[in-house]
Design an enzyme around this catalytic site. Structure first.
Site, PDB file in Angstrom:
ATOM      1  N   THR A 460       0.843  -1.194   0.000  1.00  0.00           N
ATOM      2  CA  THR A 460       0.000   0.000   0.000  1.00  0.00           C
ATOM      3  C   THR A 460       0.884   1.252   0.000  1.00  0.00           C
ATOM      4  O   THR A 460       2.038   1.211   0.404  1.00  0.00           O
ATOM      5  CB  THR A 460      -0.957   0.007   1.211  1.00  0.00           C
ATOM      6  N   GLU A 480      -2.785  -4.668  -2.149  1.00  0.00           N
ATOM      7  CA  GLU A 480      -2.799  -5.615  -1.033  1.00  0.00           C
ATOM      8  C   GLU A 480      -1.386  -6.071  -0.670  1.00  0.00           C
ATOM      9  O   GLU A 480      -0.643  -5.294  -0.124  1.00  0.00           O
ATOM     10  CB  GLU A 480      -3.726  -6.804  -1.298  1.00  0.00           C
ATOM     11  N   SER A 522      -8.637  -1.488   6.212  1.00  0.00           N
ATOM     12  CA  SER A 522      -8.178  -0.633   7.314  1.00  0.00           C
ATOM     13  C   SER A 522      -7.681   0.716   6.810  1.00  0.00           C
ATOM     14  O   SER A 522      -7.205   1.543   7.598  1.00  0.00           O
ATOM     15  CB  SER A 522      -7.054  -1.325   8.084  1.00  0.00           C
TER      16      SER A 522
END
Length: 636
Positions: A460, A480, A522
């Site tokens: 990320t 990812e 998240s």
């Protein structure tokens, strides 16, 4: 913010599970066990150019040396100097914050193909100064229409080996990054698409130097045999992995980006690029017996969601701020808000910021918020998460009463925010917290390895931009894992994500796989406001640790009165309800012993996150690129 209404050429219309795994020798481990055993990026210090600078008369010792810049006109902070430079060039040429952000996104696809790109997705918060409005842009990947709740289970109903799952076509979600860039540019931009893509085309064609972070990521993926043949041709030419200092030349990616510059996102979602993408996902069955069911129709159906951010207020000892960050399907907004609300009445500013008691209270608030997040949150298009109850004042007070200032809890269980939720009650089965927190390790694997949520925080990327008109963009983009699924679209040069592994492999619960559903994230791009005006933007990569990184930076500014540079440099901790407390290497041994005496199981995390931030100070911007990687901030 200027728009493109008067253009002469219009753009085209846009229309984690705790996965038990098996290995060749029959040993079964979890997804997190797999990641802990295969990624040592944080602990080994290879995340770009890590530097530790003396803290002068700072009684606490060394701190990380952030990249900082000040400008009265505009600012860019990103995880790579080349991308930052391209964004600044756009600002200097009269572009606005959205123009700069789009250019940075395309550049990062070239210089950091292992962390983000058009084969992935993400989330962004955009503040439009002229309208005095903020918008949340959701480009999260979606499961194809052919997805099923049990699609990750093998013929025996068992969760598969994570490496097989990660590189499986079933792990690839329908990408959203390119659509987000297209939509943001049309709604808020002022530059032509080609002008913003062309610098990335040139970088891909001419080549860029491989840095330590990229070199180590390549090496690890080679050891895992994660790359398909197309990726190996680019990153392992002649059978030798590219090393630090080598030139990375990507002619296929240059051609793909050049086509996008000319034709826009339709070439990807309804054209030849999308057809090749779908064929690649399906074709993995022929090469690895791991094919997916994504179709060209799935790509043609995709569109971003423009939603409202999650908004919460934190009354700190130094500043009262309003925090605007992403709403579901990312858990970041609600979880950050709950952590801050749990801590708000505790007057942490009266304590030593790096004292044992302060770290303990932050850890306990994080533990409680994370188990709630894990049990109750999912894609709110498919489930009914308790969004109001999650932040209800009485509920948060009830949860705070569980915090003992003198000892860590022996275990952490989710609460019942549905009891504080207005209206009729509809819920799905809560996630199995014990299963999620299962950290069982394979025979022979070190039980001292860091938590995989920590070890696997290199993937990320986050970047943020601001312009002289007051517009601000905070954007987190991802594929990812590092290099996503490990699969590159042949002839197109970009990596495919493995975002669908963020779903629970086991059916049931709010985050199970369903057709066209978005997996829980998240990711937490954030803009913090003070007195109704943007105060600072913040975000980070790092998987689960994104939430604790962002919440602690906000806490450092609003509660402890730090500058944005100090807030980003400050040592971090990570806890998410499994009994362990992960602490950065800059936290001294004496403090660790004190936390252990309170009952925390202390683990060394290496480094946590890689925050990029921009703060408004008077008439100037201050940009910060986290010293935990080779980040950079540069002003217009």
């Amino acid at each position: 913010m200027r728009t493109q209404d008067d253009r002469t050429e219009e753009a085209d219309d846009e229309t984690t599970a705790d996965e038990t795994t098996g290995t060749d020798d029959g040993v079964r481990i979890t997804k997190r066990g797999f990641l802990a055993g295969t990624s040592a990026l944080l602990g080994s210090g290879v995340l770009g150019s890590q530097s530790v600078a003396a803290a002068g008369d700072d009684e606490h010792g060394d701190v990380l040396d952030a990249s900082t810049a000040t400008s009265g006109d505009g600012m860019v902070a990103s995880s790579h100097p080349k991308a930052t430079e391209i964004g600044v060039d756009v600002l200097e040429d009269g572009g606005n914050a959205v123009d700069a952000a789009v250019a940075v996104q395309f550049a990062l696809n070239v210089v950091q193909p292992h962390t983000s790109g058009i084969g992935g997705g993400g989330f962004a918060i955009v503040y439009d100064a002229e309208a005095d409005e903020e918008y949340a842009i959701d480009s999260r990947e979606r499961a194809p229409l052919g997805a099923t709740p049990d699609m990750f289970l093998d013929e025996n109903g068992e969760e598969p080996d994570f490496q097989n799952l990660r590189t499986n076509g079933k792990a690839v979600g329908v990408p959203g990054t390119l659509r987000a860039a297209d939509v943001m540019l049309k709604e808020f931009g002022s530059k032509e698409r080609a002008e913003l893509v062309d610098p990335a085309v040139d970088l891909a064609a001419e080549g860029v130097a491989v840095d330590a972070f990229l070199a180590e990521s390549i090496r690890e993926n080679v050891e895992l045999d994660a790359f398909n043949e197309a990726a190996r041709e680019v990153f392992v030419p002649g059978g030798e992995p590219l090393a630090e200092g080598d030139d990375l030349v990507q002619p296929d990616l240059a051609d793909t980006l050049d086509l996008i510059a000319d034709e826009g996102s339709e070439a990807f979602y309804r054209g030849e690029i999308g057809e090749d993408l779908a064929e690649t996902v399906q074709g993995l069955a022929r090469r690895r017996k791991r094919g997916g069911n994504m179709s060209a129709q799935d790509l043609g159906r995709y569109n971003v969601e423009r939603t409202l951010p999650t908004v919460s207020t934190f009354e700190g000892s130094a500043e009262t701020v309003t925090v605007r960050t992403m709403s579901l399907p990312t858990s970041g907004g609600l979880t950050i808000a709950q952590i801050l609300q749990l801590l708000e009445p505790l007057d942490l500013a009266d304590l030593d910021r790096r004292g044992v008691e302060t770290y303990h209270l932050i850890a306990e608030a994080s533990n409680l918020a994370f188990v709630d997040r894990t049990a109750h949150l999912g894609d709110d298009e498919f489930v009914d998460p308790p969004k109001q109850g999650f932040l209800d004042e009485d509920y948060v007070d009830e949860r705070r009463e569980l915090i003992d200032v003198e000892s860590a809890r022996a275990s952490y269980e989710p609460g019942d925010p549905f009891s504080f939720q207005p209206g009729g009650e509809y819920r799905v089965e809560a996630r199995d917290i014990e299963q999620f927190q299962n950290l069982a390790t394979a025979a022979g694997q070190s039980t001292e390895s860091a938590h995989p949520a920590v070890e696997d925080s290199g993937q990320t990327t986050h970047f943020t931009t601001a312009d002289g008109e007051g517009n601000v963009v905070s954007w987190t983009s991802t594929i990812e894992q590092l290099f996503g699924s490990g699969n590159m679209v042949p002839g197109r040069g970009f990596m495919l994500n493995n975002e669908l592994t963020d779903f629970d492999a086991e059916p049931g619960g709010p985050n199970e796989v369903q057709p066209w559903k978005r997996p829980l994230s998240s990711t937490s791009p954030t803009i913090v406001f003070r007195d109704g005006e943007p105060f600072f933007s913040i975000g980070s990569p790092g998987g689960f640790t994104i939430i604790t990184t962002v919440s602690q930076v906000i806490l450092n500014v609003a509660e402890f009165g730090m500058s944005i540079e100090e807030a980003v440099e400050e040592p971090r901790i990570f806890a998410f309800g499994d009994g362990r407390l992960f602490v950065e290497e800059t936290i001294p041994e004496e403090t660790r012993r004190g936390l252990a005496d309170l009952g925390h199981e202390i683990e060394d995390s290496g480094q946590l996150g890689n925050a990029q931030a921009i703060m408004k100070e008077g008439d100037a911007y201050v940009g910060v690129g986290d010293g935990r990687r080779d980040s950079s901030a540069q002003g217009d």
